[in-house]
Design an enzyme around this catalytic site. Sequence first.
Site, PDB file in Angstrom:
ATOM      1  N   ARG A   1      93.077  46.375  -9.651  1.00  0.00           N
ATOM      2  CA  ARG A   1      93.720  47.604  -9.176  1.00  0.00           C
ATOM      3  C   ARG A   1      93.276  48.807 -10.000  1.00  0.00           C
ATOM      4  O   ARG A   1      93.099  49.905  -9.459  1.00  0.00           O
ATOM      5  CB  ARG A   1      95.247  47.456  -9.244  1.00  0.00           C
ATOM      6  CG  ARG A   1      95.835  46.569  -8.148  1.00  0.00           C
ATOM      7  CD  ARG A   1      97.331  46.537  -8.250  1.00  0.00           C
ATOM      8  NE  ARG A   1      97.937  45.690  -7.212  1.00  0.00           N
ATOM      9  CZ  ARG A   1      98.984  44.908  -7.401  1.00  0.00           C
ATOM     10  NH1 ARG A   1      99.551  44.846  -8.594  1.00  0.00           N
ATOM     11  NH2 ARG A   1      99.470  44.178  -6.414  1.00  0.00           N
TER      12      ARG A   1
ATOM     13  N   ASP B   1     103.195  45.017 -11.825  1.00  0.00           N
ATOM     14  CA  ASP B   1     103.359  46.336 -11.200  1.00  0.00           C
ATOM     15  C   ASP B   1     104.725  46.960 -11.470  1.00  0.00           C
ATOM     16  O   ASP B   1     104.968  48.108 -11.095  1.00  0.00           O
ATOM     17  CB  ASP B   1     103.092  46.274  -9.699  1.00  0.00           C
ATOM     18  CG  ASP B   1     103.922  45.210  -8.977  1.00  0.00           C
ATOM     19  OD1 ASP B   1     104.592  44.410  -9.659  1.00  0.00           O
ATOM     20  OD2 ASP B   1     103.886  45.194  -7.738  1.00  0.00           O
TER      21      ASP B   1
END
Length: 352
Positions: A76, A185
Amino acid sequence: MISKKISIIIPMYNVKDYIVETIESVINQTMEDIELVLIDDCSSDGTYEIAKKYLERYPNITLIRNKKNQGVSASRNIGLKLSKGHYIYFLDSDDYIEKDAIKKLYMAAQRENADLVIGNHLIYQNEETKSPWMLEKFPSLTMAGEKNLLKNPELYFLIYSCGKLFSKELINDLKFSEQIYNGEDQPFTLYAYLNAKKIYLEPCITFYYRMRKPGDVSLSQTEGLLEEKITGFINMIELSKKYIDESPNEPNIKEDLFIFYLNRVLTLNLWNPLSKALKSPSKYNCFSIIRTLNISVNNLTDEVVLKTPAITEYIRNIKPYVYALNKEVAKEYLKLLKTIKEKRDRAKNRLL
């Protein structure tokens, strides 16, 4: 360089059975001026080759293949570095989005002048969809409007990066921690919650979260050893606390925000691997796990220990397992009890 309205970032790992549906759901969006950034983390099942076929037909797709397996956070982060959009949307490689999802989120961001827009999702399993439990438990999560953590602590139950539109400015200097392998996250999303000028909830279904069969897991669902998961969750808590401490809030508000978050993690994230480890003492180092908990509790303030309900539940739930183990583990558990009692007593005395 900012040149697109939206960047959609998808990390991939061994999802050949799902990646076509995922990519198609992005390229069929009604929103224009979208770029798709795909990061393959050394798939061995043909995922990369499937994704590569889309490059010739769709110039708005960027495809990168990591030289070695780095995990979902690193993937990411690579996507963030390559993205050129004013807004960022994260999507897992086995999930898919409604054809007008990005347009609805973008229009809400523009209309409301919000730098973080949250959408809803459905769970997809065995060809059927169902609403996730948190949307049923907290009706406010299905109601449009401006939100903030202090007034809406239920946002902690949507503390994942998918299904949200982040302004690039909000997360420009932010990265996913590459030392956290489960719940990676959460600190990222918490930082956005804490620093957004305006959070707006747009109660439309934006993506479908695929529940996969046991043993068939995505890059973001990969499970390691239970000890590593427990340590990872503790690291996740510490990083999240750092972001809360650095946020532009008064000290008493920071404490409340952390207690809400800690209670959520202890209840929904940490207990599952912890209970599995305690049930299988022959496989796992339960002494080391209890000692790690003891160290973590020592690092909490007395007031946080007193005000976090889940800590009391943990002590109650751990007790039956611990006394069935060896004396060394039981002794460490008693140290943990002593630490908690002393912290609570000090906090109570200060309240007198």
